[in-house]
Design a protein around this motif. Structure first.
Motif, PDB file in Angstrom:
ATOM      1  N   ARG A  49     -53.030  34.617  31.688  1.00  0.00           N
ATOM      2  CA  ARG A  49     -51.811  35.336  32.079  1.00  0.00           C
ATOM      3  C   ARG A  49     -51.066  34.605  33.188  1.00  0.00           C
ATOM      4  NH1 ARG A  49     -54.610  41.283  32.099  1.00  0.00           N
ATOM      5  NH2 ARG A  49     -54.348  41.761  29.878  1.00  0.00           N
ATOM      6  N   ALA A  50     -51.792  34.076  34.158  1.00  0.00           N
ATOM      7  CA  ALA A  50     -51.140  33.348  35.247  1.00  0.00           C
ATOM      8  C   ALA A  50     -50.403  32.115  34.711  1.00  0.00           C
ATOM      9  CB  ALA A  50     -52.161  32.943  36.298  1.00  0.00           C
ATOM     10  N   ARG A  94     -36.961  41.781  20.763  1.00  0.00           N
ATOM     11  CA  ARG A  94     -37.942  41.215  19.825  1.00  0.00           C
ATOM     12  C   ARG A  94     -39.357  41.279  20.398  1.00  0.00           C
ATOM     13  NH1 ARG A  94     -35.131  38.029  15.793  1.00  0.00           N
ATOM     14  NH2 ARG A  94     -32.927  38.029  16.310  1.00  0.00           N
ATOM     15  N   ILE A  95     -39.478  41.078  21.705  1.00  0.00           N
ATOM     16  CA  ILE A  95     -40.790  41.187  22.351  1.00  0.00           C
ATOM     17  C   ILE A  95     -41.295  42.623  22.258  1.00  0.00           C
ATOM     18  CG2 ILE A  95     -42.001  41.071  24.568  1.00  0.00           C
ATOM     19  CD1 ILE A  95     -39.995  38.772  25.307  1.00  0.00           C
ATOM     20  N   GLU A  96     -40.409  43.575  22.529  1.00  0.00           N
ATOM     21  CA  GLU A  96     -40.812  44.991  22.551  1.00  0.00           C
ATOM     22  C   GLU A  96     -41.258  45.507  21.190  1.00  0.00           C
ATOM     23  OE1 GLU A  96     -37.356  46.795  24.227  1.00  0.00           O
ATOM     24  OE2 GLU A  96     -37.925  46.316  26.296  1.00  0.00           O
ATOM     25  N   VAL A  97     -40.669  45.003  20.115  1.00  0.00           N
ATOM     26  CA  VAL A  97     -41.011  45.506  18.783  1.00  0.00           C
ATOM     27  C   VAL A  97     -42.002  44.602  18.055  1.00  0.00           C
ATOM     28  CG1 VAL A  97     -38.788  46.647  18.574  1.00  0.00           C
ATOM     29  CG2 VAL A  97     -39.079  44.352  17.590  1.00  0.00           C
ATOM     30  N   TRP A  98     -42.443  43.529  18.721  1.00  0.00           N
ATOM     31  CA  TRP A  98     -43.310  42.558  18.054  1.00  0.00           C
ATOM     32  C   TRP A  98     -44.608  43.206  17.579  1.00  0.00           C
ATOM     33  CZ3 TRP A  98     -48.179  40.556  18.231  1.00  0.00           C
ATOM     34  CH2 TRP A  98     -48.393  39.373  17.531  1.00  0.00           C
ATOM     35  N   VAL A 142     -40.759  30.193  23.244  1.00  0.00           N
ATOM     36  CA  VAL A 142     -41.862  29.946  24.186  1.00  0.00           C
ATOM     37  C   VAL A 142     -42.005  31.136  25.132  1.00  0.00           C
ATOM     38  CG1 VAL A 142     -42.645  28.479  26.101  1.00  0.00           C
ATOM     39  CG2 VAL A 142     -41.641  27.429  24.063  1.00  0.00           C
ATOM     40  N   VAL A 143     -40.879  31.616  25.643  1.00  0.00           N
ATOM     41  CA  VAL A 143     -40.894  32.776  26.545  1.00  0.00           C
ATOM     42  C   VAL A 143     -41.464  33.992  25.828  1.00  0.00           C
ATOM     43  CG1 VAL A 143     -39.479  34.359  27.926  1.00  0.00           C
ATOM     44  CG2 VAL A 143     -38.976  31.901  27.927  1.00  0.00           C
ATOM     45  N   LEU A 171     -45.900  37.978  25.428  1.00  0.00           N
ATOM     46  CA  LEU A 171     -46.948  38.664  24.673  1.00  0.00           C
ATOM     47  C   LEU A 171     -48.314  38.428  25.297  1.00  0.00           C
ATOM     48  CD1 LEU A 171     -45.980  38.094  20.922  1.00  0.00           C
ATOM     49  CD2 LEU A 171     -45.598  40.133  22.330  1.00  0.00           C
ATOM     50  N   THR A 172     -48.534  37.235  25.805  1.00  0.00           N
ATOM     51  CA  THR A 172     -49.802  36.929  26.479  1.00  0.00           C
ATOM     52  C   THR A 172     -49.976  37.789  27.720  1.00  0.00           C
ATOM     53  OG1 THR A 172     -49.837  34.677  25.618  1.00  0.00           O
ATOM     54  CG2 THR A 172     -51.109  35.090  27.619  1.00  0.00           C
ATOM     55  N   LEU A 173     -48.882  38.030  28.421  1.00  0.00           N
ATOM     56  CA  LEU A 173     -48.944  38.831  29.642  1.00  0.00           C
ATOM     57  C   LEU A 173     -49.300  40.290  29.355  1.00  0.00           C
ATOM     58  CD1 LEU A 173     -45.906  37.165  31.326  1.00  0.00           C
ATOM     59  CD2 LEU A 173     -48.190  37.322  32.351  1.00  0.00           C
ATOM     60  N   SER A 174     -49.123  40.730  28.118  1.00  0.00           N
ATOM     61  CA  SER A 174     -49.408  42.130  27.804  1.00  0.00           C
ATOM     62  C   SER A 174     -50.654  42.325  26.932  1.00  0.00           C
ATOM     63  CB  SER A 174     -48.201  42.766  27.111  1.00  0.00           C
ATOM     64  OG  SER A 174     -47.938  42.121  25.880  1.00  0.00           O
TER      65      SER A 174
END
Length: 196
Positions: free
Chosen positions: A62-63, A137-141, A158-159, A164-167
């Protein structure tokens, strides 16, 4: 043997056309300082991505994902910050690789002519809308509903994978997301390399 002047002119014209075509396929070269700045930033992104991909635990993944995301977005995007919540800001920068939501230029914008198609993915006339689109797009992924490939900018993808990795609560998923991000970092580097 003497070559007739009209054949010499025709040969020179053909050579000029070939060179013009080759240059237009590569795109106009960017200013060397702008190219170097974008390359340096993508080098930092690649280094953080390697840590993310090889992370031994979720905290480390995550970091590193936070660092990758911050290096691309810069402080002018709402996704920037201590997004892993560990109390430190990884990848702190004054300017992102991509334009900010309020029109901050970003390191990549000066390379629009030569790297724009893959790095920027088209017009940034409305940067707020570009970042809002990614956020949605991140929220509904979902694994069976991945809308990142529709994003024209490899750097924005990339972002997406970093966020997604952070969550995620799965190190295996974090490693998988890093693999996806690597494809788009590689494409972004190739885009900048066209600039000179």
């Amino acid at each position: 043997m003497r070559v007739p002047p009209r054949l010499v002119r025709a040969g020179l014209l053909a050579t000029a056309l070939l060179l013009t075509t080759a240059c237009s396929e590569q795109g106009d070269p960017g200013d060397p300082a702008d190219v170097a700045a974008a390359r340096d930033r993508l080098g930092a992104v690649q280094s953080a991505l390697e840590v993310w991909a090889a992370a031994d635990d979720l905290a480390q993944a995550r970091a590193a994902a936070e660092e990758v995301s911050n290096l691309v977005t810069g402080p002018g995007v709402h996704l920037y910050g201590d997004t892993d919540g560990d109390g430190s800001l990884a990848g702190a920068v004054d300017e992102g690789l991509l334009p900010g939501e309020q029109g901050e230029q970003g390191l990549g914008l000066p390379l629009e002519e030569c790297a724009g198609v893959d790095l920027l993915g088209g017009s940034w006339a409305d940067p707020g809308a570009r970042w809002a689109d990614l956020t949605e797009r991140i929220e509904v992924w979902a694994p069976d509903d991945n809308r990142f490939p529709e994003l024209p900018s490899h750097a924005q993808r990339v972002v997406g994978w970093a966020q997604l990795t952070l969550s995620t609560d799965s190190l295996e998923d974090a490693h998988e997301y890093a693999g996806h991000a690597q494809l788009h970092v590689t494409a972004s580097v190739a885009a900048v390399d066209k600039c000179g």
